[in-house]
Design a protein around this motif. Structure first.
Motif, short mmCIF file in Angstrom:
data_model
loop_
_atom_site.label_atom_id
_atom_site.label_comp_id
_atom_site.label_asym_id
_atom_site.label_seq_id
_atom_site.Cartn_x
_atom_site.Cartn_y
_atom_site.Cartn_z
N ILE A 1 0.67 -0.93 0.17
CA ILE A 1 -0.01 -0.01 -0.01
C ILE A 1 0.72 1.10 0.05
O ILE A 1 1.64 1.50 0.74
N ALA A 2 0.64 2.11 -0.72
CA ALA A 2 1.56 3.37 -1.04
C ALA A 2 1.22 4.26 0.14
O ALA A 2 0.17 4.07 0.82
N SER A 3 2.04 4.92 0.53
CA SER A 3 2.17 5.87 1.87
C SER A 3 0.94 6.62 1.91
O SER A 3 0.36 6.78 3.06
N GLU A 4 0.36 7.35 0.75
CA GLU A 4 -0.90 7.87 0.69
C GLU A 4 -2.04 7.24 1.36
O GLU A 4 -2.91 7.83 1.64
N ALA A 5 -2.14 6.03 1.16
CA ALA A 5 -3.23 5.24 1.33
C ALA A 5 -3.19 4.59 2.71
O ALA A 5 -3.91 4.05 3.29
N LYS A 6 -1.82 4.69 3.19
CA LYS A 6 -1.84 4.00 4.70
C LYS A 6 -2.85 4.58 5.67
O LYS A 6 -2.95 5.76 5.73
N GLU A 7 -3.37 3.71 6.56
CA GLU A 7 -4.07 4.02 7.67
C GLU A 7 -3.34 4.77 8.75
O GLU A 7 -2.31 4.38 8.71
N LYS A 8 -3.90 6.05 9.06
CA LYS A 8 -3.05 6.69 10.00
C LYS A 8 -3.18 5.96 11.34
O LYS A 8 -4.09 5.53 11.91
N PRO A 9 -1.83 5.63 11.89
CA PRO A 9 -1.77 4.90 13.11
C PRO A 9 -2.39 5.52 14.36
O PRO A 9 -2.27 6.72 14.44
N THR A 10 -2.99 4.79 15.21
CA THR A 10 -3.49 5.08 16.25
C THR A 10 -3.00 4.87 17.71
O THR A 10 -3.32 4.77 18.86
N THR A 11 -1.82 3.96 17.47
CA THR A 11 -1.16 3.16 18.53
C THR A 11 0.25 3.56 18.54
O THR A 11 0.87 4.22 17.37
N GLY A 12 0.71 3.74 19.71
CA GLY A 12 2.35 4.49 19.61
C GLY A 12 2.80 4.17 21.08
O GLY A 12 2.34 3.34 21.86
N VAL A 13 4.15 4.52 21.00
CA VAL A 13 4.95 4.27 22.26
C VAL A 13 5.31 5.52 22.99
O VAL A 13 5.56 6.51 22.09
N VAL A 14 5.35 5.77 24.32
CA VAL A 14 5.44 7.00 24.93
C VAL A 14 7.02 7.12 24.98
O VAL A 14 7.61 6.35 25.37
N LEU A 15 7.34 8.36 24.47
CA LEU A 15 8.76 8.65 24.18
C LEU A 15 9.11 9.45 25.49
O LEU A 15 10.36 9.61 25.99
N ALA A 16 8.22 10.37 25.97
CA ALA A 16 8.69 11.25 27.01
C ALA A 16 7.31 11.88 27.86
O ALA A 16 6.32 11.77 27.05
N VAL A 17 7.54 12.21 28.91
CA VAL A 17 6.17 12.55 29.65
C VAL A 17 6.45 13.67 30.55
O VAL A 17 7.39 13.70 30.96
N GLY A 18 5.41 14.71 30.55
CA GLY A 18 5.83 15.93 31.23
C GLY A 18 5.31 15.65 32.49
O GLY A 18 5.08 14.49 33.17
N ASP A 19 5.54 16.75 33.41
CA ASP A 19 5.58 16.78 34.88
C ASP A 19 4.12 16.65 35.43
O ASP A 19 3.89 16.34 36.53
N GLY A 20 3.25 17.15 34.63
CA GLY A 20 1.54 16.82 34.84
C GLY A 20 0.94 18.26 35.09
O GLY A 20 1.82 19.34 35.27
N LYS A 21 -0.13 18.43 34.99
CA LYS A 21 -0.80 19.67 35.21
C LYS A 21 -0.67 20.02 36.53
O LYS A 21 -0.59 19.38 37.46
N PHE B 1 -7.05 12.58 15.95
CA PHE B 1 -6.80 13.86 15.46
C PHE B 1 -6.27 14.65 16.78
O PHE B 1 -6.09 15.96 16.67
N GLY B 2 -5.81 14.10 17.88
CA GLY B 2 -5.27 14.86 18.82
C GLY B 2 -3.56 15.23 18.51
O GLY B 2 -3.07 14.48 17.73
N GLY B 3 -3.15 16.23 19.05
CA GLY B 3 -1.94 16.48 19.16
C GLY B 3 -1.40 17.22 18.12
O GLY B 3 -2.13 17.41 17.00
N THR B 4 0.15 17.40 18.08
CA THR B 4 0.66 18.37 17.34
C THR B 4 2.01 17.42 16.67
O THR B 4 2.81 16.85 17.53
N GLU B 5 1.95 17.14 15.42
CA GLU B 5 3.16 16.46 14.89
C GLU B 5 4.72 17.40 14.73
O GLU B 5 4.27 18.63 14.15
N VAL B 6 5.74 16.97 15.32
CA VAL B 6 6.81 17.89 15.10
C VAL B 6 7.86 16.86 14.69
O VAL B 6 7.91 15.67 14.85
N THR B 7 8.87 17.59 14.14
CA THR B 7 9.92 16.48 13.72
C THR B 7 11.19 16.82 14.46
O THR B 7 11.82 18.16 14.33
N VAL B 8 11.70 15.99 15.35
CA VAL B 8 12.83 16.30 16.27
C VAL B 8 14.16 15.30 15.84
O VAL B 8 13.85 13.95 15.81
#
Lengths: 95, 95, 95, 95, 95, 95, 95
Positions: free
Chosen positions: B27-47, B70-77
């Motif tokens: 499946i070409a990348s345009e047709a890939k289903e957007k993933p909704t699972t992932g791994v936590v890389l870093a965690v904030g101190d909390g509200k 649709f949550g969140g902001t994509e950034v490239t680090v």
């Protein structure tokens, strides 16, 4: 900087967007991608809680941060374009 | 990762979407289903609560999570695409 | 199920919609009425109050519930379609 | 009824709309005015306050109530059409 | 009236709109100005505070009040048209 | 005035708009600028806090105030046009 | 100034917009950029907290501030155009 942000606001100097691509092609300013990283120039005292005390701010002057593209207000101070935004519009800080 | 999320935010590395179907079709990348699972890389101190204390965060680094599409902001680090989102946009964690 | 909902969320397995009508007519899956009853598969720890304690959850694993038709997020875990929604989107529980 | 509403919800059995007018004219069901009075069939434990205690509910089973026309969710339980709505959508109770 | 409003609601009997103008011209009911003064017929126990106590109500039965034109819900009880609205939609009371 | 505003509301008598311009030209009433200054005729007891106590009101009867042009509700009491609005819609008071 | 702002409001005298450009070209008033800096002329007592006490205001009379372009209400007092806005619409203060 002689400008102090109020409340839970910070002043950010946006990083320069890259003006040359990997292929070395120059990109005119209209086409430059809006930067979303920058450096904290000034930090407010923090939001007031119900007792009139300031809540702590999550960043300090000099921190490099990632912030929301559409957050904040652009102002020009002493000929320098900076961004005033709320601490909650800061997403992450480089450690 | 040298990037620390602020407040109740986490940084997620999305799982790779499957690039072959059960029938083996690519499946070409345009047709890939957007993933909704992932791994936590870093965690904030909390509200911050009203007293300036941090509320506990529900996940830790390394947790595999399901999160809102649709949550969140994509950034490239450092050349890596990650997602910064609020802990409340995490739906569930794999035990 | 090895998936733990976060905060005040629960995981629901929707009841199968009836595939035959009273007159015995088979209804194709496109026409099936979306079910609004289901069984609770997993329960989060509850929403945090201002002191960082969890508020009690109103249902437990195995409860049969009625929930809002448009609430929640459908996810597929281990090939099984389940629904993650907030406890407040549960309307009633069968006693 | 073996169905328990959750939180500050109640289950209402709507009164039958009048099917004959004062002049004795029969009104077809499409033209029937949607009833806004009904009888309380079941009552939830009440909304949780910040300490995890239930706030008292303003009505009890058997009360005749006036409620908002567009409030609530219609469900069919054991072949009976009932309405699940929040206590705050109840306007008044007949004493 | 045997109808008790719930929470911070009151029941109001709207004043009759004038059906003759100063010049004595009769005004048909379609043209009558919607009244915004009325008399309080019944008063709820008051909104619950966080501890489950009722907050005091600002008016009592028999008070003549001015209220918001578009506030409230019209109901007919025992053939009488009354208005159920929240205390906060009452603007002023005649002393 | 025998009309008492409820909650955090006040009753204002708007100042007469100028009906002659500097050049002495009469302005018909349709063209008159809507006044935004007025005098406080009556003051409510104040909003209730969570304990059922009234918060203090910022103005008193006789104060001349500036208020929001679109705030409030116009009512006619004893043939006099007055404005009922919330204290928060008052912007400033002449000292 | 004999005008006292109410609550958490301040009165600002906007700085004059430049009427000549760097090239010395005069700009008609319609084309003048709306100023976003100004001087604080008067300061309210501050917002009331839940106990009826005033929260501190972040600026004082004479402070030069940056404020939101679309915030506030323009009023003319003693022939002088000033702006009344809430303290939260002030972004920063010149130190």
């Amino acid at each position: 900087m002689n400008l102090k942000p109020l409340g839970d606001r910070v002043i950010i100097k946006a990083d320069e967007a890259e003006t040359t691509t990997a292929s070395g092609l120059y990109i005119a300013s209209e086409a430059k991608e809006k930067p979303t990283t920058g450096v904290v120039l000034a930090v407010g005292d923090g939001k007031l809680d119900k007792d009139g005390k300031h809540l702590p701010m999550p960043v300090k002057v000099g921190d490099k941060v990632i912030y929301g593209k559409f957050g904040g207000t652009e102002v020009t101070v002493d000929g320098e374009d900076v961004l005033i935004l709320r601490a909650d519009d800061l997403y992450a800080v480089f450690a």
